[in-house]
Design a protein around this motif. Structure first.
Motif, PDB file in Angstrom:
ATOM      1  N   SER A 110       0.820  -1.198   0.000  1.00 61.43           N
ATOM      2  CA  SER A 110       0.000   0.000   0.000  1.00 61.43           C
ATOM      3  C   SER A 110       0.860   1.256   0.000  1.00 61.43           C
ATOM      4  CB  SER A 110      -0.949   0.011   1.207  1.00 61.43           C
ATOM      5  OG  SER A 110      -0.219  -0.021   2.419  1.00 61.43           O
ATOM      6  N   LYS A 111       1.971   1.230   0.723  1.00 60.64           N
ATOM      7  CA  LYS A 111       2.830   2.418   0.804  1.00 60.64           C
ATOM      8  C   LYS A 111       3.509   2.713  -0.527  1.00 60.64           C
ATOM      9  CE  LYS A 111       3.854   2.548   5.763  1.00 60.64           C
ATOM     10  NZ  LYS A 111       3.354   3.931   5.932  1.00 60.64           N
ATOM     11  N   ILE A 112       4.045   1.682  -1.191  1.00 59.24           N
ATOM     12  CA  ILE A 112       4.746   1.954  -2.449  1.00 59.24           C
ATOM     13  C   ILE A 112       3.744   2.310  -3.541  1.00 59.24           C
ATOM     14  CG2 ILE A 112       4.850  -0.449  -3.261  1.00 59.24           C
ATOM     15  CD1 ILE A 112       7.509   2.333  -3.688  1.00 59.24           C
ATOM     16  N   LEU A 113       2.573   1.696  -3.512  1.00 58.85           N
ATOM     17  CA  LEU A 113       1.542   2.041  -4.490  1.00 58.85           C
ATOM     18  C   LEU A 113       1.127   3.499  -4.338  1.00 58.85           C
ATOM     19  CD1 LEU A 113      -0.424   1.245  -6.711  1.00 58.85           C
ATOM     20  CD2 LEU A 113      -1.980   0.415  -4.938  1.00 58.85           C
ATOM     21  N   THR A 114       0.923   3.918  -3.093  1.00 56.67           N
ATOM     22  CA  THR A 114       0.551   5.306  -2.836  1.00 56.67           C
ATOM     23  C   THR A 114       1.664   6.254  -3.270  1.00 56.67           C
ATOM     24  OG1 THR A 114      -0.867   4.673  -0.984  1.00 56.67           O
ATOM     25  CG2 THR A 114      -0.114   6.947  -1.047  1.00 56.67           C
ATOM     26  N   ALA A 115       2.911   5.899  -2.934  1.00 60.76           N
ATOM     27  CA  ALA A 115       4.041   6.771  -3.255  1.00 60.76           C
ATOM     28  C   ALA A 115       4.243   6.896  -4.760  1.00 60.76           C
ATOM     29  CB  ALA A 115       5.313   6.246  -2.591  1.00 60.76           C
ATOM     30  N   VAL A 116       4.139   5.781  -5.477  1.00 58.76           N
ATOM     31  CA  VAL A 116       4.305   5.831  -6.929  1.00 58.76           C
ATOM     32  C   VAL A 116       3.194   6.656  -7.565  1.00 58.76           C
ATOM     33  CG1 VAL A 116       4.232   4.420  -9.024  1.00 58.76           C
ATOM     34  CG2 VAL A 116       5.639   3.686  -7.096  1.00 58.76           C
ATOM     35  N   THR A 117       1.976   6.438  -7.088  1.00 60.12           N
ATOM     36  CA  THR A 117       0.842   7.173  -7.634  1.00 60.12           C
ATOM     37  C   THR A 117       0.985   8.679  -7.406  1.00 60.12           C
ATOM     38  OG1 THR A 117      -0.601   5.278  -7.247  1.00 60.12           O
ATOM     39  CG2 THR A 117      -1.667   7.399  -7.567  1.00 60.12           C
ATOM     40  N   ALA A 118       1.503   9.050  -6.232  1.00 60.89           N
ATOM     41  CA  ALA A 118       1.638  10.460  -5.874  1.00 60.89           C
ATOM     42  C   ALA A 118       2.919  11.096  -6.400  1.00 60.89           C
ATOM     43  CB  ALA A 118       1.576  10.604  -4.364  1.00 60.89           C
ATOM     44  N   GLY A 119       3.795  10.309  -7.007  1.00 62.24           N
ATOM     45  CA  GLY A 119       5.048  10.847  -7.495  1.00 62.24           C
ATOM     46  C   GLY A 119       6.059  11.129  -6.401  1.00 62.24           C
ATOM     47  N   THR A 120       5.928  10.429  -5.266  1.00 58.43           N
ATOM     48  CA  THR A 120       6.836  10.627  -4.141  1.00 58.43           C
ATOM     49  C   THR A 120       7.588   9.341  -3.792  1.00 58.43           C
ATOM     50  OG1 THR A 120       5.063  10.133  -2.557  1.00 58.43           O
ATOM     51  CG2 THR A 120       5.410  12.458  -3.167  1.00 58.43           C
ATOM     52  N   ALA A 121       7.772   8.470  -4.765  1.00 60.04           N
ATOM     53  CA  ALA A 121       8.416   7.183  -4.512  1.00 60.04           C
ATOM     54  C   ALA A 121       9.875   7.360  -4.122  1.00 60.04           C
ATOM     55  CB  ALA A 121       8.323   6.302  -5.749  1.00 60.04           C
ATOM     56  N   PRO A 122      10.427   6.411  -3.375  1.00 66.36           N
ATOM     57  CA  PRO A 122      11.862   6.428  -3.080  1.00 66.36           C
ATOM     58  C   PRO A 122      12.659   6.133  -4.344  1.00 66.36           C
ATOM     59  CG  PRO A 122      10.889   4.392  -2.315  1.00 66.36           C
ATOM     60  CD  PRO A 122       9.747   5.271  -2.778  1.00 66.36           C
ATOM     61  N   ASP A 123      13.975   6.008  -4.199  1.00 66.39           N
ATOM     62  CA  ASP A 123      14.838   5.807  -5.368  1.00 66.39           C
ATOM     63  C   ASP A 123      15.172   4.341  -5.615  1.00 66.39           C
ATOM     64  OD1 ASP A 123      15.320   8.721  -5.879  1.00 66.39           O
ATOM     65  OD2 ASP A 123      16.105   8.572  -3.837  1.00 66.39           O
ATOM     66  N   VAL A 124      15.210   3.551  -4.558  1.00 63.98           N
ATOM     67  CA  VAL A 124      15.487   2.115  -4.661  1.00 63.98           C
ATOM     68  C   VAL A 124      14.554   1.410  -3.687  1.00 63.98           C
ATOM     69  CG1 VAL A 124      17.221   0.292  -4.419  1.00 63.98           C
ATOM     70  CG2 VAL A 124      17.924   2.570  -5.200  1.00 63.98           C
ATOM     71  N   VAL A 125      13.872   0.359  -4.172  1.00 66.93           N
ATOM     72  CA  VAL A 125      12.860  -0.313  -3.357  1.00 66.93           C
ATOM     73  C   VAL A 125      13.072  -1.820  -3.407  1.00 66.93           C
ATOM     74  CG1 VAL A 125      10.390  -0.542  -2.871  1.00 66.93           C
ATOM     75  CG2 VAL A 125      11.234   1.479  -4.070  1.00 66.93           C
ATOM     76  N   ASN A 126      12.972  -2.462  -2.254  1.00 69.84           N
ATOM     77  CA  ASN A 126      13.036  -3.916  -2.126  1.00 69.84           C
ATOM     78  C   ASN A 126      11.624  -4.488  -2.246  1.00 69.84           C
ATOM     79  OD1 ASN A 126      13.366  -5.883   0.922  1.00 69.84           O
ATOM     80  ND2 ASN A 126      13.371  -6.622  -1.183  1.00 69.84           N
ATOM     81  N   LEU A 127      11.372  -5.278  -3.312  1.00 69.60           N
ATOM     82  CA  LEU A 127      10.080  -5.915  -3.510  1.00 69.60           C
ATOM     83  C   LEU A 127      10.285  -7.360  -3.952  1.00 69.60           C
ATOM     84  CD1 LEU A 127       8.162  -3.114  -5.494  1.00 69.60           C
ATOM     85  CD2 LEU A 127       7.797  -3.749  -3.102  1.00 69.60           C
ATOM     86  N   ASN A 128       9.186  -8.097  -4.105  1.00 71.31           N
ATOM     87  CA  ASN A 128       9.273  -9.405  -4.747  1.00 71.31           C
ATOM     88  C   ASN A 128       8.762  -9.269  -6.187  1.00 71.31           C
ATOM     89  OD1 ASN A 128       6.324 -10.210  -4.952  1.00 71.31           O
ATOM     90  ND2 ASN A 128       6.463  -9.900  -2.744  1.00 71.31           N
TER      91      ASN A 128
END
Length: 425
Positions: A84-102
């Motif tokens: 939910s956090k990364i989805l919100t951040a990407v949608t809002a244009g406030t995502a971090p620079d490197v993200v750990n996901l599966n």
């Protein structure tokens, strides 16, 4: 490590209207670079504190020392909150620079251009550091979207006393498992195996379809399992359940129950990662003392599954070069080996995997389990393809499998219904 079941994707339905502008958001920088030339890389991980706080603080300090003017801000996000956090951040244009996901979840946003395409941004020689089959797990529609990081691949832990009492050897194939299940039940009154059919839980049963030669979806994304091979897998699990060779709880309880039963000495086999062995030693030392390790159970294909963690770079990063450089640093040979030792997982680089730490000779306990995991990596692959709706596919197949196991549908009807439900979604 928290590498178990992969989370729900219902967020896409709730936030579907936002997705139409992900491309626009992802293409905009999230901040303006400072005038003095300094830069910050914001790095998100999934629930790696506090166990690995010292490791990452040291890694970041070393990177900053080697790269004056670049600082790294590490943010550790609880597992349950990451999507939910990364989805919100990407949608809002406030995502971090490197993200750990599966890869499963990363692929959902990769299809919406949320991540930086890597094929033109990562040098060819850098890609060659990683196991080719693992690099390929981070591709969608021919484009790489993630850099491989740490891995786990299940082994089969077995209670040597229970198997000896039953007069059987540990199975390595599903065909052997069926016979071992009969012998264990007849000779000991206990079960050989527990695997869950709860739709929201482990994907082990879904992976068994691929291991037994079933294609789940075709190139157009349509159901491909309505075949003789697909029906044979439905029949296999139905027979085991109806012959009372699986606990009734497989329909209602998840993989955690398999662990509990194994630690209680009530099932002979447990499919899990080598990293879980120390937990058994702590919780059930008597069981750990009689526990051996074997390869992952598979089908005629010989395929073994691997779970992959990766790092992705949001397309909207304002420090793309630094983000790529840091992501490659986190996942290089030396740092992957160090993290593998700290976390009891496997590295995704060829050089680190060849280290003597993973050697099998003379090992036992967790060392033996780890060495078997490492040996499997040469052919292990992500068996469930990266695609939208993979958890929905699992739910459809599991629901119809449960119907056959309970006698509510024939195998033919269940397979046909499952294929129709997937194609109509």
């Amino acid at each position: 490590m928290r590498l178990r079941s992969y989370a729900r994707f219902g967020l896409f339905a709730l936030l579907g209207l936002m997705m139409s502008w992900l491309v626009a958001c992802g293409s905009q920088p999230s901040a303006t670079a400072p005038a003095d030339g300094s830069q910050e890389v914001e790095f998100w991980t999934m629930q790696l504190q506090p166990d690995f706080t010292d490791y990452f603080n040291g890694l970041i300090a070393d990177y900053e020392a080697q790269n004056p003017g670049t600082t790294v801000r590490w943010v550790d996000v609880p597992w349950a909150d990451m999507q939910s956090k990364i989805l919100t951040a990407v949608t809002a244009g406030t995502a971090p620079d490197v993200v750990n996901l599966n890869p499963d979840f990363a692929a959902q946003l990769a299809s919406r251009n949320a991540w930086m395409p890597l094929d033109d941004n990562v040098p060819a020689e850098a890609k060659q550091v990683y196991l080719p089959n693992i690099w390929d797990a981070n591709t969608l529609n021919g484009q790489s979207f993630g850099i491989p990081w740490y891995l786990t691949t299940n082994v089969t832990l077995h209670n040597q006393e229970l198997l000896a009492t039953a007069g059987v050897e540990p199975p390595t194939t599903y065909a052997e498992l069926a016979e071992v299940a009969r012998q264990v039940k007849e000779k000991t009154g206990k079960y050989a195996y527990f695997t869950t059919f709860v739709p929201e839980d482990s994907a082990d049963v879904l992976q068994s379809f691929v291991q037994m030669g079933v294609e789940l979806v075709d190139d157009q994304g349509q159901a491909a399992f309505d075949t003789d091979a697909g029906r044979a897998v439905f029949q296999y699990w139905t027979d085991l359940y109806q012959q009372e060779l699986l606990p009734q709880e497989v329909l209602t309880q998840g993989h955690r129950r398999a662990i509990e039963l194994f630690q209680a000495g009530e099932v002979a086999l447990l499919s899990t990662g080598a990293e879980f062995f120390p937990t058994i030693e702590a919780n059930a030392p008597d069981i750990a003392a009689v526990t051996g390790s074997g390869p992952q159970i598979t089908g005629d294909t010989g395929k073994t599954n691997v779970a992959v963690m990766n790092v992705v770079i949001p397309a909207g990063t304002d420090v793309p070069d630094a983000a790529i450089d840091f992501a490659l640093y986190v996942t290089n040979d030396a740092n992957q080996l160090a993290f593998a030792k700290a976390a009891n997982v496997l590295p995704s680089t060829t050089g680190a995997l060849e280290d003597g730490y993973f050697a099998a000779e003379g090992t036992k306990g967790v060392e033996k389990a780890r060495s078997i995991s490492a040996e499997q990596m040469n052919q292990a692959e992500v068996l469930i393809p990266a695609m939208d709706g993979v958890k929905e596919l699992q739910a459809i197949i599991y629901d119809n499998l449960q119907a056959t196991m309970l006698g509510q549908k024939t195998v033919d009807q269940a397979v046909s219904d499952a294929a129709a439900a997937w194609n109509a979604r």
